[in-house]
Design a protein around this motif. Structure first.
Motif, short mmCIF file in Angstrom:
data_model
loop_
_atom_site.label_atom_id
_atom_site.label_comp_id
_atom_site.label_asym_id
_atom_site.label_seq_id
_atom_site.Cartn_x
_atom_site.Cartn_y
_atom_site.Cartn_z
N ALA A 190 6.92 -2.42 3.77
CA ALA A 190 6.14 -1.34 3.15
C ALA A 190 4.66 -1.69 3.06
CB ALA A 190 6.70 -1.00 1.78
N ASN A 191 4.34 -2.99 3.14
CA ASN A 191 2.93 -3.40 3.11
C ASN A 191 2.17 -2.92 4.35
OD1 ASN A 191 2.86 -4.58 0.59
ND2 ASN A 191 3.44 -6.58 1.35
N ILE A 192 2.90 -2.60 5.41
CA ILE A 192 2.24 -2.01 6.58
C ILE A 192 1.56 -0.71 6.16
CG2 ILE A 192 2.63 -0.92 8.84
CD1 ILE A 192 5.10 -2.85 9.11
N ILE A 193 2.29 0.09 5.43
CA ILE A 193 1.76 1.38 4.98
C ILE A 193 0.63 1.18 3.98
CG2 ILE A 193 2.32 3.58 3.89
CD1 ILE A 193 3.62 3.09 6.71
N THR A 194 0.81 0.22 3.08
CA THR A 194 -0.25 -0.06 2.09
C THR A 194 -1.55 -0.43 2.80
OG1 THR A 194 1.43 -0.83 0.53
CG2 THR A 194 -0.86 -1.44 0.06
N VAL A 250 1.16 -4.06 -6.84
CA VAL A 250 -0.18 -3.79 -7.38
C VAL A 250 -1.12 -4.97 -7.14
CG1 VAL A 250 -1.48 -3.43 -9.52
CG2 VAL A 250 0.56 -2.06 -9.07
N LEU A 251 -0.64 -6.18 -7.42
CA LEU A 251 -1.48 -7.37 -7.19
C LEU A 251 -1.84 -7.50 -5.71
CD1 LEU A 251 -2.91 -9.75 -8.48
CD2 LEU A 251 -0.78 -11.07 -8.25
N SER A 252 -0.87 -7.26 -4.85
CA SER A 252 -1.11 -7.31 -3.41
C SER A 252 -2.15 -6.28 -2.98
CB SER A 252 0.22 -7.06 -2.68
OG SER A 252 0.03 -6.96 -1.30
N THR A 253 -2.03 -5.07 -3.52
CA THR A 253 -2.98 -4.00 -3.17
C THR A 253 -4.39 -4.34 -3.63
OG1 THR A 253 -1.18 -2.39 -3.30
CG2 THR A 253 -3.42 -1.53 -3.37
N VAL A 254 -4.50 -4.90 -4.82
CA VAL A 254 -5.82 -5.29 -5.34
C VAL A 254 -6.46 -6.32 -4.41
CG1 VAL A 254 -6.97 -6.54 -7.22
CG2 VAL A 254 -5.32 -4.73 -7.76
N VAL A 255 -5.68 -7.33 -4.03
CA VAL A 255 -6.20 -8.39 -3.17
C VAL A 255 -6.56 -7.85 -1.78
CG1 VAL A 255 -5.56 -10.52 -1.94
CG2 VAL A 255 -5.08 -10.28 -4.39
N GLY A 271 -2.35 -10.66 1.02
CA GLY A 271 -1.58 -9.67 0.27
C GLY A 271 -0.16 -10.12 0.03
N ALA A 272 0.45 -10.72 1.05
CA ALA A 272 1.82 -11.24 0.90
C ALA A 272 1.86 -12.34 -0.15
CB ALA A 272 2.34 -11.75 2.24
N ALA A 273 0.88 -13.23 -0.12
CA ALA A 273 0.83 -14.31 -1.11
C ALA A 273 0.64 -13.74 -2.51
CB ALA A 273 -0.31 -15.28 -0.77
N ALA A 274 -0.24 -12.76 -2.66
CA ALA A 274 -0.46 -12.14 -3.97
C ALA A 274 0.81 -11.45 -4.45
CB ALA A 274 -1.61 -11.13 -3.88
N HIS A 275 1.51 -10.78 -3.55
CA HIS A 275 2.77 -10.12 -3.90
C HIS A 275 3.78 -11.14 -4.43
CE1 HIS A 275 6.33 -7.56 -3.52
NE2 HIS A 275 5.49 -6.53 -3.39
#
Length: 172
Positions: free
Chosen positions: A41-45, A87-92, A113-117
């Motif tokens: 789903a991070n692809i879409i983000t 949310v943390l991933s999106t912020v980063v 982003g993956a690390a933040a997630h």
């Protein structure tokens, strides 16, 4: 872009992220850590961050995590894990995207982003379990997350290129 078109596109991105989350839940990974997922789903983000903004990406993440928790039957705990990481991933990722042209590639943004997630989810686990020992899993989780972050970044780069060529965001 008019408001109606923007609403339709954001709604489509929410549904795509939800479908990727559902598909991802069907895949069992041979990892000895429970709850580790691919992060598709991070692809879409990432795409929403690139073509819209942090605000719209945050809406997509929160709606996706809420809907996937409802449809997946995970309840509040699953929502907390997913939302904290998302949310943390999106912020980063949104922060790094602002300086992307100077320093970071889309793959680098995705890995961060993956690390933040992963960090967000481990922190929620530590809070819920009231035990900081769960942090010992972080190196394993971050290793897998980095690999998936690379793959998600590569796919996101291809999708970004195709969407730019389609000119779908140029239509009125």
């Amino acid at each position: 872009m008019n408001k109606t078109k923007k609403l339709v596109l954001i709604s489509l991105f929410i549904s795509q992220a939800l479908v990727l989350s559902i598909i991802e839940s069907w895949i069992t990974l041979p990892i000895p850590v429970p709850g580790v997922k691919l992060g598709l789903a991070n692809i879409i983000t990432l795409i929403v961050i690139i073509f819209f903004s942090f605000k719209e990406a945050l809406i997509v993440v929160i709606m996706r995590t809420m809907l996937s928790s409802i449809f997946g039957g995970g309840g509040l705990i699953v929502f907390l894990f997913s939302c904290a990481g998302g949310v943390l991933s999106t912020v980063v990722m949104a922060g790094l995207h602002k300086v992307k042209h100077d320093v970071f590639s889309i793959v680098g943004i995705s890995v961060a982003g993956a690390a933040a997630h992963n960090i967000g989810q481990v922190l929620v686990a530590a809070l819920i379990m009231k035990d900081m020992a769960v942090i010992a899993l972080l190196p394993l989780i971050l290793t897998f997350g980095s690999i998936m972050g690379i793959l998600v970044g590569i796919v996101s780069g291809f999708l970004e290129d195709k969407l730019k060529r389609s000119k779908i965001f140029d239509l009125y």
